[in-house]
Design a protein around this motif. Structure first.
Motif: not given
Length: 172
Positions: A36-43, A49-57
């Motif tokens: 999920p952290d790799a997805l957060k960095l892609m976003i 941010s909370d929204w970035r964490r939510q979308v990545a998860n």
């Protein structure tokens, strides 16, 4: 060993990536890592941010479900202190009828700090500092039934062995 869902979590610098990759390598052609952290960095590589964490998860959860459909073992490297994010994976494992192994990696905070200071932060546009690590550490608790491994005092191979033992113990 049949397919499983393995969630490995812990603070920055505890060895999640090293243990996840080593565990995956013991199951060639049968396991995939989800980060999920790799997805957060892609976003958004510049802001946490909370929204970035939510979308990545949400995306990591969807990907995990798809891997279990193939079927493959999914090893999720979850950098999270939020129990609801771990509960998401319990629901996914249950819906796919595969065993779930939750693993909490811990290490003394000074070990985590030293490892974090020595890691490559390329692509991360915000500081991962001592305050961030301490905050995570203070809000981290083991969940019921979670395998807790102290990586400050064991090698990667020993951690992988202990996770494999837990997988064997809970196979359906």
């Amino acid at each position: 060993m049949s397919e499983s869902l393995i969630v490995i979590r812990g603070p920055i610098g505890v060895g999640k990536t090293s243990v996840s990759k080593a565990l995956r390598d013991t199951m060639p052609d049968r396991a995939s890592c989800v980060k999920p952290d790799a997805l957060k960095l892609m976003i958004d590589p510049n802001n946490s941010s909370d929204w970035r964490r939510q979308v990545a998860n949400d995306t990591a959860g969807f990907l995990t479900g798809q891997l279990l459909e193939v079927p493959r073992t999914a090893i999720v490297e979850a950098h999270t202190k939020y129990p609801e994010e771990i509960e998401r994976y319990a629901k996914i494992a249950n819906s796919h009828r595969v065993p779930l192994v939750n693993v909490l990696l811990t290490a003394p905070i000074d070990v985590c700090m030293e490892r974090a200071n020595g890691r490559d932060m390329t692509g991360i546009g915000y500081p991962i500092d001592e305050e961030m690590i301490r905050d995570y550490y203070q809000n981290l608790t083991a969940l019921p039934g979670e395998l807790e491994l102290q990586t400050g005092h064991m090698g990667i191979e020993e951690a992988v062995f202990l996770i494999q033992e837990r997988i064997a113990d809970i196979q359906f």
